[in-house]
Design a protein around this motif. Sequence first.
Motif, PDB file in Angstrom:
ATOM      1  N   CYS A  13     -36.272  56.544  -6.772  1.00 49.61           N
ATOM      2  CA  CYS A  13     -35.878  55.275  -7.379  1.00 49.61           C
ATOM      3  C   CYS A  13     -36.824  54.151  -6.960  1.00 49.61           C
ATOM      4  O   CYS A  13     -37.185  53.309  -7.783  1.00 49.61           O
ATOM      5  CB  CYS A  13     -34.436  54.930  -7.011  1.00 49.61           C
ATOM      6  N   GLN A  16     -40.015  54.536  -8.934  1.00 54.23           N
ATOM      7  CA  GLN A  16     -39.828  54.022 -10.288  1.00 54.23           C
ATOM      8  C   GLN A  16     -39.882  52.495 -10.290  1.00 54.23           C
ATOM      9  O   GLN A  16     -40.484  51.896 -11.175  1.00 54.23           O
ATOM     10  CB  GLN A  16     -38.480  54.474 -10.861  1.00 54.23           C
ATOM     11  N   GLN A  17     -39.235  51.880  -9.304  1.00 56.23           N
ATOM     12  CA  GLN A  17     -39.212  50.422  -9.202  1.00 56.23           C
ATOM     13  C   GLN A  17     -40.627  49.871  -9.023  1.00 56.23           C
ATOM     14  O   GLN A  17     -41.017  48.905  -9.675  1.00 56.23           O
ATOM     15  CB  GLN A  17     -38.315  49.999  -8.033  1.00 56.23           C
ATOM     16  N   CYS A  20     -42.561  50.252 -12.266  1.00 52.21           N
ATOM     17  CA  CYS A  20     -42.067  49.308 -13.261  1.00 52.21           C
ATOM     18  C   CYS A  20     -42.615  47.909 -12.993  1.00 52.21           C
ATOM     19  O   CYS A  20     -43.099  47.230 -13.906  1.00 52.21           O
ATOM     20  CB  CYS A  20     -40.537  49.302 -13.245  1.00 52.21           C
ATOM     21  N   CYS A  48     -39.095  41.313 -17.698  1.00 50.33           N
ATOM     22  CA  CYS A  48     -39.518  42.660 -17.317  1.00 50.33           C
ATOM     23  C   CYS A  48     -38.975  43.024 -15.933  1.00 50.33           C
ATOM     24  O   CYS A  48     -38.437  44.112 -15.735  1.00 50.33           O
ATOM     25  CB  CYS A  48     -41.045  42.738 -17.338  1.00 50.33           C
ATOM     26  N   GLN A  51     -35.359  43.793 -16.025  1.00 54.06           N
ATOM     27  CA  GLN A  51     -35.147  45.141 -16.562  1.00 54.06           C
ATOM     28  C   GLN A  51     -35.446  46.201 -15.500  1.00 54.06           C
ATOM     29  O   GLN A  51     -34.724  47.193 -15.396  1.00 54.06           O
ATOM     30  CB  GLN A  51     -36.013  45.373 -17.807  1.00 54.06           C
ATOM     31  N   CYS A  52     -36.482  45.989 -14.699  1.00 51.03           N
ATOM     32  CA  CYS A  52     -36.790  46.925 -13.611  1.00 51.03           C
ATOM     33  C   CYS A  52     -35.629  46.985 -12.619  1.00 51.03           C
ATOM     34  O   CYS A  52     -35.240  48.078 -12.178  1.00 51.03           O
ATOM     35  CB  CYS A  52     -38.048  46.496 -12.862  1.00 51.03           C
ATOM     36  N   TYR A  54     -32.503  46.302 -13.168  1.00 51.45           N
ATOM     37  CA  TYR A  54     -31.371  46.970 -13.809  1.00 51.45           C
ATOM     38  C   TYR A  54     -31.581  48.486 -13.798  1.00 51.45           C
ATOM     39  O   TYR A  54     -30.684  49.248 -13.467  1.00 51.45           O
ATOM     40  CB  TYR A  54     -31.173  46.477 -15.238  1.00 51.45           C
ATOM     41  N   THR A  55     -32.787  48.911 -14.134  1.00 53.89           N
ATOM     42  CA  THR A  55     -33.098  50.338 -14.154  1.00 53.89           C
ATOM     43  C   THR A  55     -32.923  50.938 -12.766  1.00 53.89           C
ATOM     44  O   THR A  55     -32.370  52.029 -12.610  1.00 53.89           O
ATOM     45  CB  THR A  55     -34.528  50.581 -14.669  1.00 53.89           C
ATOM     46  N   LYS A  56     -33.352  50.212 -11.733  1.00 51.72           N
ATOM     47  CA  LYS A  56     -33.194  50.709 -10.363  1.00 51.72           C
ATOM     48  C   LYS A  56     -31.719  50.799  -9.996  1.00 51.72           C
ATOM     49  O   LYS A  56     -31.296  51.754  -9.357  1.00 51.72           O
ATOM     50  CB  LYS A  56     -33.919  49.813  -9.372  1.00 51.72           C
ATOM     51  N   THR A  58     -29.308  51.515 -11.796  1.00 52.43           N
ATOM     52  CA  THR A  58     -28.662  52.639 -12.461  1.00 52.43           C
ATOM     53  C   THR A  58     -29.300  53.980 -12.112  1.00 52.43           C
ATOM     54  O   THR A  58     -28.943  55.002 -12.669  1.00 52.43           O
ATOM     55  CB  THR A  58     -28.693  52.459 -14.002  1.00 52.43           C
ATOM     56  N   CYS A  59     -30.237  53.980 -11.182  1.00 53.65           N
ATOM     57  CA  CYS A  59     -30.927  55.188 -10.753  1.00 53.65           C
ATOM     58  C   CYS A  59     -29.991  56.016  -9.876  1.00 53.65           C
ATOM     59  O   CYS A  59     -29.407  55.506  -8.925  1.00 53.65           O
ATOM     60  CB  CYS A  59     -32.191  54.819  -9.966  1.00 53.65           C
TER      61      CYS A  59
END
Length: 64
Positions: A13, A16-17, A20, A48, A51-52, A54-56, A58-59
């Motif tokens: 995660c 990914q962060q 991103c 952006c 969004q990063c 948020y994506t983290k 939900t990882c």
Amino acid sequence: MLAMVGAGCATRCEKQQTQCRYECQRQYQLCQVSGNDEYYCRNLIGNCVVQCDYTKSTCHSYLP
């Protein structure tokens, strides 16, 4: 064993962060080079990064 899976998730995660946020910075630089308004470019990178984040958030470890 469960701790290792959790640690693997955190590492994945975090990776990914980092990727991103790198892409956000790249988009920001391209925006500036293209001669766009500074406010527009800052808004672009801000969205952006949100969004990063948020994506983290939900990882999960059960996702590949």
